[in-house]
Design a protein around this motif. Structure first.
Motif, PDB file in Angstrom:
ATOM      1  N   TYR A  40       0.855  -1.196   0.000  1.00  0.00           N
ATOM      2  CA  TYR A  40       0.000   0.000   0.000  1.00  0.00           C
ATOM      3  C   TYR A  40       0.893   1.249   0.000  1.00  0.00           C
ATOM      4  CZ  TYR A  40      -3.948   3.007   1.039  1.00  0.00           C
ATOM      5  OH  TYR A  40      -4.925   3.979   0.973  1.00  0.00           O
ATOM      6  N   CYS A  44       3.354   2.458   6.546  1.00  0.00           N
ATOM      7  CA  CYS A  44       4.454   2.729   7.482  1.00  0.00           C
ATOM      8  C   CYS A  44       4.766   1.503   8.324  1.00  0.00           C
ATOM      9  CB  CYS A  44       4.149   3.943   8.360  1.00  0.00           C
ATOM     10  SG  CYS A  44       2.897   3.652   9.600  1.00  0.00           S
ATOM     11  N   SER A  68      -3.628   1.001   4.921  1.00  0.00           N
ATOM     12  CA  SER A  68      -3.704  -0.467   4.873  1.00  0.00           C
ATOM     13  C   SER A  68      -3.930  -1.088   6.255  1.00  0.00           C
ATOM     14  CB  SER A  68      -2.414  -1.022   4.273  1.00  0.00           C
ATOM     15  OG  SER A  68      -1.321  -0.769   5.134  1.00  0.00           O
ATOM     16  N   THR A  70      -2.057  -0.574   9.302  1.00  0.00           N
ATOM     17  CA  THR A  70      -0.892  -0.911  10.134  1.00  0.00           C
ATOM     18  C   THR A  70      -1.200  -0.686  11.621  1.00  0.00           C
ATOM     19  OG1 THR A  70       0.536  -0.208   8.318  1.00  0.00           O
ATOM     20  CG2 THR A  70       1.569  -0.449  10.484  1.00  0.00           C
ATOM     21  N   ASP A  86     -10.785   5.575   7.037  1.00  0.00           N
ATOM     22  CA  ASP A  86     -10.045   5.998   5.842  1.00  0.00           C
ATOM     23  C   ASP A  86     -11.068   6.325   4.759  1.00  0.00           C
ATOM     24  OD1 ASP A  86      -6.879   5.653   4.886  1.00  0.00           O
ATOM     25  OD2 ASP A  86      -8.311   5.772   3.245  1.00  0.00           O
ATOM     26  N   LEU A  87     -10.700   7.264   3.924  1.00  0.00           N
ATOM     27  CA  LEU A  87     -11.579   7.637   2.812  1.00  0.00           C
ATOM     28  C   LEU A  87     -11.803   6.451   1.880  1.00  0.00           C
ATOM     29  CD1 LEU A  87     -13.131  10.067   1.731  1.00  0.00           C
ATOM     30  CD2 LEU A  87     -11.127  10.672   0.360  1.00  0.00           C
ATOM     31  N   ASP A  92     -14.810  10.432   5.426  1.00  0.00           N
ATOM     32  CA  ASP A  92     -13.997  11.638   5.281  1.00  0.00           C
ATOM     33  C   ASP A  92     -13.657  12.146   6.690  1.00  0.00           C
ATOM     34  OD1 ASP A  92     -12.852  14.081   4.835  1.00  0.00           O
ATOM     35  OD2 ASP A  92     -14.665  15.022   4.020  1.00  0.00           O
ATOM     36  N   SER A  93     -12.480  11.787   7.152  1.00  0.00           N
ATOM     37  CA  SER A  93     -12.122  12.090   8.546  1.00  0.00           C
ATOM     38  C   SER A  93     -11.918  13.581   8.797  1.00  0.00           C
ATOM     39  CB  SER A  93     -10.860  11.325   8.942  1.00  0.00           C
ATOM     40  OG  SER A  93     -11.128   9.956   8.915  1.00  0.00           O
ATOM     41  N   HIS A 108      -1.386   9.842   9.879  1.00  0.00           N
ATOM     42  CA  HIS A 108      -0.389   9.716   8.807  1.00  0.00           C
ATOM     43  C   HIS A 108      -1.063  10.149   7.507  1.00  0.00           C
ATOM     44  CE1 HIS A 108       2.581   6.887   6.493  1.00  0.00           C
ATOM     45  NE2 HIS A 108       2.866   8.162   6.359  1.00  0.00           N
ATOM     46  N   ARG A 122     -12.714  14.792  -1.747  1.00  0.00           N
ATOM     47  CA  ARG A 122     -12.426  14.963  -0.316  1.00  0.00           C
ATOM     48  C   ARG A 122     -11.046  14.418   0.062  1.00  0.00           C
ATOM     49  NH1 ARG A 122     -17.407  11.612   1.799  1.00  0.00           N
ATOM     50  NH2 ARG A 122     -16.438  10.237   0.255  1.00  0.00           N
ATOM     51  N   MET A 124      -7.273  14.284   0.649  1.00  0.00           N
ATOM     52  CA  MET A 124      -6.232  15.293   0.899  1.00  0.00           C
ATOM     53  C   MET A 124      -5.163  15.314  -0.191  1.00  0.00           C
ATOM     54  SD  MET A 124      -5.272  15.277   4.931  1.00  0.00           S
ATOM     55  CE  MET A 124      -4.223  16.725   4.857  1.00  0.00           C
TER      56      MET A 124
HETATM   57  C1  LIG Z   1       0.007   7.828   3.942  1.00  0.00           C
HETATM   58  S1  LIG Z   1      -1.504   6.940   3.771  1.00  0.00           S
HETATM   59  C2  LIG Z   1      -1.661   6.111   5.330  1.00  0.00           C
HETATM   60  C3  LIG Z   1      -0.843   4.831   5.333  1.00  0.00           C
HETATM   61  C4  LIG Z   1      -0.999   3.980   6.582  1.00  0.00           C
HETATM   62  N1  LIG Z   1      -0.330   4.589   7.740  1.00  0.00           N
HETATM   63  C5  LIG Z   1      -0.468   2.589   6.368  1.00  0.00           C
HETATM   64  O1  LIG Z   1       0.472   2.161   7.086  1.00  0.00           O
HETATM   65  O2  LIG Z   1      -0.952   1.891   5.465  1.00  0.00           O
HETATM   66  C6  LIG Z   1      -2.697   8.242   3.839  1.00  0.00           C
HETATM   67  C7  LIG Z   1      -4.151   7.803   3.776  1.00  0.00           C
HETATM   68  O3  LIG Z   1      -4.998   8.971   3.910  1.00  0.00           O
HETATM   69  C8  LIG Z   1      -6.238   8.663   3.309  1.00  0.00           C
HETATM   70  N2  LIG Z   1      -7.025   9.906   3.166  1.00  0.00           N
HETATM   71  C9  LIG Z   1      -6.802  10.977   2.376  1.00  0.00           C
HETATM   72  N3  LIG Z   1      -7.746  11.926   2.554  1.00  0.00           N
HETATM   73  C10 LIG Z   1      -8.598  11.447   3.510  1.00  0.00           C
HETATM   74  C11 LIG Z   1      -9.774  11.969   4.143  1.00  0.00           C
HETATM   75  N4  LIG Z   1     -10.270  13.181   3.832  1.00  0.00           N
HETATM   76  N5  LIG Z   1     -10.385  11.193   5.087  1.00  0.00           N
HETATM   77  C12 LIG Z   1      -9.890   9.961   5.407  1.00  0.00           C
HETATM   78  N6  LIG Z   1      -8.782   9.423   4.844  1.00  0.00           N
HETATM   79  C13 LIG Z   1      -8.140  10.159   3.902  1.00  0.00           C
HETATM   80  C14 LIG Z   1      -5.828   7.970   2.017  1.00  0.00           C
HETATM   81  O4  LIG Z   1      -6.876   7.183   1.514  1.00  0.00           O
HETATM   82  C15 LIG Z   1      -4.621   7.127   2.487  1.00  0.00           C
HETATM   83  O5  LIG Z   1      -5.001   5.803   2.778  1.00  0.00           O
END
Ligand SMILES: C[S@@+](CC[C@H](N)C(=O)[O-])C[C@H]1O[C@@H](n2cnc3c(N)ncnc32)[C@H](O)[C@@H]1O
Length: 219
Positions: A40, A44, A68, A70, A86-87, A92-93, A108, A122, A124
């Motif tokens: 993914y 991390c 994913s 973690t 997660d989106l 939409d957090s 993250h 939505r 980011m």
């Molecule tokens: C860097 S990744 C996180 C990876 C995670 N820590 C892992 O180990 O798999 C960032 C995540 O933010 C989510 N994302 C982006 N905008 C969002 C939103 N508005 N609400 C919820 N999740 C969002 C993306 O779908 C993505 O899965």
């Protein structure tokens, strides 16, 4: 801390817990461990989460952009109550309810537009400009900090990037989110990044670190 008998890899967790050193301001985890999905984008290492849980001993943890999963899997293995969104699962957090009263929130987010996660407006990672992305960071920060219980911590994992030769210091934007409640900054060495294996000429300096910035809500 409770160690759950249904853990996916008891050996990896117990071995790490036995030999880990106390957290310092510099960390390096050459292995990701068995948590989450290493295919993914942006996945991390679970060892960072283990260190956070072992250090702060939170009873409740939230990851509002869990990717994913973690942090979900580490919390399951360590017997910590976990809530994740997660989106990619429709939540939409930045705007939707994420609950409240958490001891630890691990956030993250995407690193700007470095990797586009979806076409959802939505998302980011689809922010139209750097200024728009920083504004979403601020929005998320307010929302998640308000979801902490008294004394709770918000830990934000972020990396810098270059865009057309210009250095974009996202990690510095994160520090500026709330200097009053800033508790710690941890530099995390990055492994398995493509720039590490690229031979650069001249004075180019590849980025091989991320930062985990920790804010604490007053008691
Ligand atoms: C860097 S990744 C996180 C990876 C995670 N820590 C892992 O180990 O798999 C960032 C995540 O933010 C989510 N994302 C982006 N905008 C969002 C939103 N508005 N609400 C919820 N999740 C969002 C993306 O779908 C993505 O899965």
């Amino acid at each position: 801390m409770l160690v759950n008998s249904s853990m996916r890899d008891a050996h990896a967790l117990n071995h790490y817990l036995r030999q880990r050193h106390p957290l310092t301001s510099v960390v390096s985890y050459p292995e990701r461990g068995p948590w989450g999905d290493n295919r993914y984008p942006g996945n991390c290492t679970g060892y960072l989460l283990i260190d956070l849980l072992a250090t702060y001993q939170p009873r409740t943890v939230c990851d509002p952009m869990e990717g994913s999963g973690t942090s979900r899997e580490v919390c399951a293995d360590m017997g910590v109550v976990y809530t994740g969104f997660d989106l990619r699962h429709g939540h939409d957090s930045l705007h939707d309810d994420v609950g409240n009263g958490y001891d630890l929130i691990f956030w993250h987010p995407p690193y700007g537009a470095m990797k586009r996660y979806s076409d959802d407006p939505r998302d980011m990672s689809g922010a139209a400009s750097l200024a728009a992305f920083v504004s979403l960071l601020q929005q998320g920060y307010q929302h998640f900090f308000a979801a902490l219980g008294p004394g709770g911590r918000l830990a934000v994992l972020m990396g810098d990037m270059r865009l057309r030769g210009r250095y974009i210091p996202f990690t510095s934007e994160v520090v500026q989110l709330d200097r009053r409640n800033l508790e710690s900054i941890i530099i995390k060495r990055q492994h398995n990044v493509s720039s590490r294996h690229t031979a650069y000429s001249g004075s180019f300096i590849p980025i091989l670190h991320e930062t985990l910035t920790i804010f604490r809500r007053p008691m």
